[in-house]
Scaffold this motif. Structure first.
Motif, PDB file in Angstrom:
ATOM      1  N   GLY A  98       0.818  -1.213   0.000  1.00 14.28           N
ATOM      2  CA  GLY A  98       0.000   0.000   0.000  1.00 14.28           C
ATOM      3  C   GLY A  98       0.848   1.257   0.000  1.00 14.28           C
ATOM      4  O   GLY A  98       0.536   2.243  -0.666  1.00 14.28           O
ATOM      5  N   TYR A  99       1.961   1.213   0.715  1.00 18.09           N
ATOM      6  CA  TYR A  99       2.839   2.381   0.795  1.00 18.09           C
ATOM      7  C   TYR A  99       3.720   2.518  -0.444  1.00 18.09           C
ATOM      8  O   TYR A  99       3.766   3.570  -1.069  1.00 18.09           O
ATOM      9  CB  TYR A  99       3.719   2.289   2.048  1.00 18.09           C
ATOM     10  CG  TYR A  99       4.678   3.439   2.185  1.00 18.09           C
ATOM     11  CD1 TYR A  99       4.234   4.690   2.604  1.00 18.09           C
ATOM     12  CD2 TYR A  99       6.023   3.281   1.886  1.00 18.09           C
ATOM     13  CE1 TYR A  99       5.106   5.750   2.717  1.00 18.09           C
ATOM     14  CE2 TYR A  99       6.910   4.337   2.001  1.00 18.09           C
ATOM     15  CZ  TYR A  99       6.450   5.561   2.412  1.00 18.09           C
ATOM     16  OH  TYR A  99       7.315   6.615   2.525  1.00 18.09           O
ATOM     17  N   SER A 100       4.408   1.428  -0.832  1.00 18.63           N
ATOM     18  CA  SER A 100       5.400   1.541  -1.896  1.00 18.63           C
ATOM     19  C   SER A 100       4.839   1.335  -3.301  1.00 18.63           C
ATOM     20  O   SER A 100       5.252   2.008  -4.233  1.00 18.63           O
ATOM     21  CB  SER A 100       6.547   0.564  -1.648  1.00 18.63           C
ATOM     22  OG  SER A 100       6.074  -0.760  -1.639  1.00 18.63           O
ATOM     23  N   ILE A 101       3.900   0.429  -3.471  1.00 13.97           N
ATOM     24  CA  ILE A 101       3.366   0.152  -4.809  1.00 13.97           C
ATOM     25  C   ILE A 101       2.200   1.077  -5.139  1.00 13.97           C
ATOM     26  O   ILE A 101       2.159   1.693  -6.201  1.00 13.97           O
ATOM     27  CB  ILE A 101       2.931  -1.326  -4.935  1.00 13.97           C
ATOM     28  CG1 ILE A 101       4.144  -2.242  -4.757  1.00 13.97           C
ATOM     29  CG2 ILE A 101       2.259  -1.582  -6.274  1.00 13.97           C
ATOM     30  CD1 ILE A 101       3.806  -3.716  -4.681  1.00 13.97           C
ATOM     31  N   PHE A 102       1.243   1.182  -4.212  1.00 15.23           N
ATOM     32  CA  PHE A 102       0.049   1.981  -4.475  1.00 15.23           C
ATOM     33  C   PHE A 102       0.219   3.448  -4.083  1.00 15.23           C
ATOM     34  O   PHE A 102      -0.647   4.254  -4.342  1.00 15.23           O
ATOM     35  CB  PHE A 102      -1.161   1.386  -3.738  1.00 15.23           C
ATOM     36  CG  PHE A 102      -1.470  -0.025  -4.133  1.00 15.23           C
ATOM     37  CD1 PHE A 102      -1.418  -0.434  -5.446  1.00 15.23           C
ATOM     38  CD2 PHE A 102      -1.825  -0.956  -3.177  1.00 15.23           C
ATOM     39  CE1 PHE A 102      -1.706  -1.735  -5.809  1.00 15.23           C
ATOM     40  CE2 PHE A 102      -2.124  -2.259  -3.522  1.00 15.23           C
ATOM     41  CZ  PHE A 102      -2.063  -2.649  -4.844  1.00 15.23           C
ATOM     42  N   ARG A 103       1.325   3.782  -3.411  1.00 12.67           N
ATOM     43  CA  ARG A 103       1.639   5.170  -3.010  1.00 12.67           C
ATOM     44  C   ARG A 103       0.513   5.812  -2.205  1.00 12.67           C
ATOM     45  O   ARG A 103       0.074   6.921  -2.487  1.00 12.67           O
ATOM     46  CB  ARG A 103       1.941   6.020  -4.241  1.00 12.67           C
ATOM     47  CG  ARG A 103       2.958   5.429  -5.174  1.00 12.67           C
ATOM     48  CD  ARG A 103       4.272   6.107  -5.007  1.00 12.67           C
ATOM     49  NE  ARG A 103       5.184   5.649  -6.041  1.00 12.67           N
ATOM     50  CZ  ARG A 103       6.326   5.047  -5.760  1.00 12.67           C
ATOM     51  NH1 ARG A 103       6.672   4.852  -4.532  1.00 12.67           N
ATOM     52  NH2 ARG A 103       7.123   4.656  -6.719  1.00 12.67           N
TER      53      ARG A 103
END
Length: 157
Positions: free
Chosen positions: A109-114
């Motif tokens: 959620g943090y790194s891929i979906f920003r």
């Protein structure tokens, strides 16, 4: 925060979201890319279909049915339903990996979906939100975890 995460998953699950091509055209493109890669690099790799779980002998639909309590030892719907011992191992496997799964989902959620730092510290369980929304929740999380280079811990026999 879980709602934003689920909306990102909805976009990824849509086969027409990224390419605008049909599923068969997308598969042809992927297969062509793999063949070119294998020809240039001279290496081979295995591809695991979405309907299977890594290191498991049953389809993810059966495993998620057991984990959700839908498939039980008393079910006579299938001739090859898993044994009680196998079902207990899958339940233990999920319990052992709950923290890892939640961590991988928050990381995605943090790194891929920003989605920002809010997803890292949100109180609600992303796994529970996915389980409530998608029938194929196990396939989704396994694809997300293994395609991002992660893995889930096997349980000892």
């Amino acid at each position: 925060m879980a709602l934003k995460f689920l909306l990102c998953l909805d976009m990824i699950m849509d086969p027409f979201f990224h390419t605008g091509l049909s599923i068969s055209d997308s598969l042809k493109t992927v297969r062509k890319s793999v063949l070119i890669y294998e020809t240039i690099i001279h290496s081979y790799h295995n591809e695991l279909p979405d309907c299977l779980s890594p290191y498991k002998h049953y389809e993810t639909e059966v495993i998620s049915g057991v984990l959700d309590g839908v498939v039980t030892p008393e079910d006579a719907d299938s001739e090859d339903y898993p044994s009680m011992q196998t079902m207990q191992r899958w339940l233990l496997w999920l319990q052992v990996n709950l923290t890892n799964i939640e961590g991988y989902l928050r990381s995605a959620g943090y790194s891929i979906f920003r989605l920002g730092e809010g997803v890292l510290f949100s109180k609600g369980s992303l796994l529970e939100a996915i389980r409530k929304k998608y029938q194929s929740w196990l396939e989704i999380i396994l694809r997300l975890i293994y395609n991002s280079g992660g893995f889930l811990v096997p349980i000892p026999w």
